[in-house]
Design an enzyme around this catalytic site. Structure first.
Site, PDB file in Angstrom:
ATOM      1  N   LYS A   1       5.733   9.142   8.335  1.00  0.00           N
ATOM      2  CA  LYS A   1       5.670   8.555   9.685  1.00  0.00           C
ATOM      3  C   LYS A   1       6.782   9.063  10.612  1.00  0.00           C
ATOM      4  O   LYS A   1       6.715  10.183  11.111  1.00  0.00           O
ATOM      5  CB  LYS A   1       5.626   7.033   9.583  1.00  0.00           C
ATOM      6  CG  LYS A   1       4.343   6.532   8.858  1.00  0.00           C
ATOM      7  CD  LYS A   1       4.243   5.035   8.833  1.00  0.00           C
ATOM      8  CE  LYS A   1       3.177   4.559   7.893  1.00  0.00           C
ATOM      9  NZ  LYS A   1       1.809   4.594   8.470  1.00  0.00           N
TER      10      LYS A   1
ATOM     11  N   TYR B   1       0.868  -1.185   0.000  1.00  0.00           N
ATOM     12  CA  TYR B   1       0.000   0.000   0.000  1.00  0.00           C
ATOM     13  C   TYR B   1       0.899   1.229   0.000  1.00  0.00           C
ATOM     14  O   TYR B   1       1.885   1.280   0.749  1.00  0.00           O
ATOM     15  CB  TYR B   1      -0.890  -0.012   1.244  1.00  0.00           C
ATOM     16  CG  TYR B   1      -1.734   1.233   1.460  1.00  0.00           C
ATOM     17  CD1 TYR B   1      -1.421   2.140   2.483  1.00  0.00           C
ATOM     18  CD2 TYR B   1      -2.842   1.503   0.673  1.00  0.00           C
ATOM     19  CE1 TYR B   1      -2.189   3.277   2.702  1.00  0.00           C
ATOM     20  CE2 TYR B   1      -3.623   2.650   0.887  1.00  0.00           C
ATOM     21  CZ  TYR B   1      -3.282   3.531   1.902  1.00  0.00           C
ATOM     22  OH  TYR B   1      -4.047   4.652   2.114  1.00  0.00           O
TER      23      TYR B   1
ATOM     24  N   ASP C   1       9.449   2.729  -1.347  1.00  0.00           N
ATOM     25  CA  ASP C   1       8.505   3.397  -0.458  1.00  0.00           C
ATOM     26  C   ASP C   1       8.884   3.055   0.985  1.00  0.00           C
ATOM     27  O   ASP C   1       8.535   1.988   1.490  1.00  0.00           O
ATOM     28  CB  ASP C   1       7.069   2.961  -0.778  1.00  0.00           C
ATOM     29  CG  ASP C   1       6.080   3.640   0.160  1.00  0.00           C
ATOM     30  OD1 ASP C   1       4.866   3.424  -0.019  1.00  0.00           O
ATOM     31  OD2 ASP C   1       6.521   4.365   1.074  1.00  0.00           O
TER      32      ASP C   1
END
Ligand code: KE4
Length: 433
Positions: free
Chosen positions: A269, A146, A241
């Site tokens: 994050k 994702y 990613d």
């Protein structure tokens, strides 16, 4: 432990009047695990407290950002100090370059970076840049990975191997995903086939170097090296990613851990210390194609927000200063936790296969080894739901989906780990019936 949940229940009902499912991000609604999500009012080190006063040892940590735990003094202090000077200026500030310096020092594959406000923006922008830089349209992603919710990335794998993406969400026209190829992870042959079928047409391959979004799934030995050499050979840009793995699996992320040099990296994050930050970066030659220098447009009102920069800077400086001890301790404690719970499951006769890379991990409720989406999908998600609810009653907050990674922070102690394993032992005994 039967928790009092009256106030959570009434606040959830109130929230459902304002938000779809009562939440501002779907996974928070606990739909995959059943039960009602407690409403949280505070966090302190390794714990969170809900509105009814129940305390939980937290292994979600805001889905990864809180590597120093809740209310890390360095981060809170930095944000308070920055707030006193103002919350946003819509102009450049010294703090953006300060944070960029720390990021680029840790990720030498990035000569230049652009801050955005979420991982979704980071991956969406990196893909736009890759398409512009290569003048190619196709992109490759992997099932179970994702990368945020931009249209081109919301695809389900087509049948067979290298076939066009199928919209993975309502509202995404098939035209928006017809250039997205969704391939099986940890499968070099599938990537080779895609390159044969779409030779010279693939702009980029975007991959989670350690997957967190089908649960934690590490790359098989040699897999990332094969992806790198195939993309190199084909003139296709490799986007790692690292929104989840960056500063998590190692201070320099998965690219440091596995020795892979990507063309572009996306981050999020941890680099925001719990405030909204995303980033994408790569060589100066690539990044100078981004506006205002180049033709690739990308912008953001709160990009480089000074409070988020202050939080990220405090986080990274603390991690950098203590990296020689922080990461080995996180890994050792994570191994103890993962092994302890897996052992407790086996004692109860419950099939669990765990994956762990550093301080991100997942217990899969299946007797298969999990190395891609098809093997992850063999999990008994109903049993996982019962485990999740039992652990919540026992005061342990786990990710509300079998297909999410759990995390550890520097605030977790040996006692927390022992208590969690003891709780799991009781819960497994209760659910095996
Ligand atoms: P955000 O847009 O949610 O900041 O980042 C998207 C993203 C991109 N890349 C990776 C590898 C990610 O894990 C994410 C977001 N992760 C999820 C948890 N698996 C965020 C939690 C949520 O959606 O609420």
């Amino acid at each position: 432990m039967s928790r009092k949940l009256d106030l959570s229940h009434s606040l959830q009902q109130r929230a459902e009047k304002f938000f779809p499912g009562g939440v501002n991000s779907p996974v928070r609604a606990f739909r995959a695990v059943g039960g009602e999500p407690p409403i949280i009012v505070s966090g302190n080190r390794a714990r969170m407290t809900d509105v009814d006063g129940n305390q939980y040892i937290d292994y979600v940590l805001s889905w990864g950002p809180l590597l120093l735990g809740h209310c890390a003094p360095e981060v809170v202090g930095a944000v308070i100090e920055a707030t006193r000077k103002g919350t946003s200026f819509g102009a450049s500030t010294p703090s953006e370059a300060d944070l960029a310096e720390e990021v680029i020092k840790a990720f030498p594959s990035m000569e230049k970076v652009r801050f955005v406000s979420s991982g979704t923006e980071a991956t969406m922008s990196a893909i736009r840049l890759a398409r512009a830089a290569t003048n190619r349209k196709y992109i490759v992603k992997f099932e179970g990975c994702y990368h945020g919710h931009s249209d081109a990335l919301l695809v389900k794998a087509g049948s067979g191997l290298a076939t066009f993406g199928i919209p993975g969400s309502a509202g995404v026209p098939e035209e928006f995903v017809k250039f997205t190829l969704a391939l099986p992870y940890n499968n070099v042959a599938a990537l080779k086939e895609a390159f044969q079928k779409f030779r010279g047409q693939i702009a980029c391959v975007i991959i989670e170097p350690v997957v967190g979004n089908m649960g934690c799934v590490p790359p098989k030995p040699g897999y990332l090296e094969s992806v790198r050499s195939l993309t190199q050979r084909e003139g296709t840009l490799l986007i790692l990613d690292e929104v989840m793995t960056g500063f998590r699996v190692s201070y320099g992320g998965a690219q440091e851990l596995y020795g892979i040099k990507p063309d572009l990296t996306t981050l999020g994050k941890v680099i925001g210390g719990g405030l909204p930050v995303g980033a994408y970066g790569g060589s100066a030659a690539l990044m100078n194609q981004v506006a205002p220098l180049g033709p690739v447009y990308q912008a953001g009102t709160l990009s480089g927000n000074p409070l988020a920069m202050a939080a990220g800077l405090a986080m990274l400086r603390t991690l950098s200063a203590g990296r020689e001890t922080i990461y080995p301790r996180l890994n050792t404690l994570s191994e103890k936790l993962v092994g302890g719970i897996t052992g407790a499951a086996r004692e109860a006769g419950i099939a669990v296969n765990a994956n762990q890379v550093g301080s991100m991990f997942t217990w899969f409720f299946t007797d298969h080894e999990v190395f891609d989406w098809n093997t992850a999908a063999t999990c008994n998600t109903e049993l996982f739901g019962r485990f999740h609810r039992g652990m919540l009653d026992a005061g342990v907050w786990l990710p509300a989906s079998q297909f999410e990674a759990a995390f550890l922070s520097t605030a977790h102690t040996e006692e927390d780990i022992d208590a969690t394993i003891a709780a799991a032992r009781k819960v497994f005994a209760a659910i095996r019936a």
